[in-house]
Enzyme design. Sequence first.
Site, short mmCIF file in Angstrom:
data_model
loop_
_atom_site.label_atom_id
_atom_site.label_comp_id
_atom_site.label_asym_id
_atom_site.label_seq_id
_atom_site.Cartn_x
_atom_site.Cartn_y
_atom_site.Cartn_z
N CYS B 140 0.93 -1.13 -0.17
CA CYS B 140 -0.01 0.26 -0.12
C CYS B 140 0.89 1.21 0.05
CB CYS B 140 -0.81 -0.12 1.11
SG CYS B 140 -1.94 1.37 1.55
N CYS B 143 -0.35 4.11 1.94
CA CYS B 143 -0.28 3.96 3.52
C CYS B 143 1.26 4.39 3.78
CB CYS B 143 -0.38 2.84 4.17
SG CYS B 143 -1.93 1.89 3.47
N ASP B 144 2.21 3.67 3.15
CA ASP B 144 3.64 3.95 3.69
C ASP B 144 4.52 4.59 2.95
OD1 ASP B 144 2.79 0.09 3.84
OD2 ASP B 144 2.65 1.76 5.36
#
Lengths: 84, 312
Positions: B140, B143-144
């Site tokens: 992801c 997200c990261d």
Amino acid sequence: MAKSVTIYTTKICGFCKAVKSFFDENGVEYTEIDVGADRDKAREMIEKSGQMGVPVTVIKEGGNEELVVGFDKQRLAAALNIDG
Amino acid sequence: MAEKTELFDVAIVGYGPAGITAGIYAARRRLKTVLIGQVPGGEVVNSGEIENWPGEGVTNGIELAGKLERHLKSHRDLVDIAGQKIVSGIVKNDDKLFTLTCDDGAAYRAKTIIYAAGRHPRELKVPGEQEFRAKGVSYCATCDAPLFSDKTAAVIGGGNTGAEAVIMLLKIAKKIYLLHVNDRLTADQILVDNFKDEAKVKIIYNARVTKIAGDGMVSRLSYKDGKTGEEKTLEVNGIFVSIGAVPNTDPVKNLVELDKYGAVPADRYGRTSLDGFFAAGDVTDIRDAQIVVAAGHGCSAALSASDYLARQ
């Protein structure tokens, strides 16, 4: 003993939002740290949790710290006595 | 958790655009509905910037997911939302009714099912991948990516998801490798144009990842050059895997026959080979895994379920 809750998040992370919504729905107060904006805090999160994924929730009670990585509803509910 | 013995007209599995749209249409047909799912919006929340949902121009996953969720919740009189749950099994009983069980023990009964459980990211299945999951290996980017400020990142997979990961990393990382398995990226040109001439981005064609390694956290990946057969290594701090997704069909593998990709075969109306069991969105053999297609499919599945119920 009062528990203090901190969540390490990034701005557009869906699971981070899920944890925050879960806490909001259950009246849990928390401090949010944006690790995308703060590199020192990012390093702190990686050192504490031994990994790089967000969200990381840290629940502090007295000298004890419990870490929950990701949106782990069951563990978060258990750690905060929430009736899921 | 107490067993719910009430009987629903429709049980929707999945809280993404297909499930949510199905819920809205089921409510408007006055069907007693339960929607069981994990994260409101499903994969939409991980989508980062969204520029192809008609009518919104440029929006983002969190905003769009919020709108979808709110619209569904306006129908709470008819739609019970069992959130933060994962369905682990579905059976069809002799009385033609379905029973769904969840990972936390909760159970639901319904006359029809709309299975809209979506997909999960495909893994590379190479040594080191599991070991370094969340220690530099991510599925992801939205997200990261922010955690790789000034670092070197590799994106595996040159489809739209991979291209969007590269775009996201442009402002964050020091250097970006994009590895693709053949000699032609499948991402929309409009996305590729954002980085094809950027000095810090290197696109490596005909590359198949063979190994991920590191010391505590990820520090390198090895790949095989498809043309020369040579094995090469890159020094990287992060690896974003975007090589497609796998349908979430474990709970129904004994209920309906799945296709060779593990997807539920469904027609354009959401009908499957099993009476009363409908499916919509990315969990089906739909050609286009797009948010708007999933929503449309969810709508049709709800209307099919409604027609089926009217004929019982």
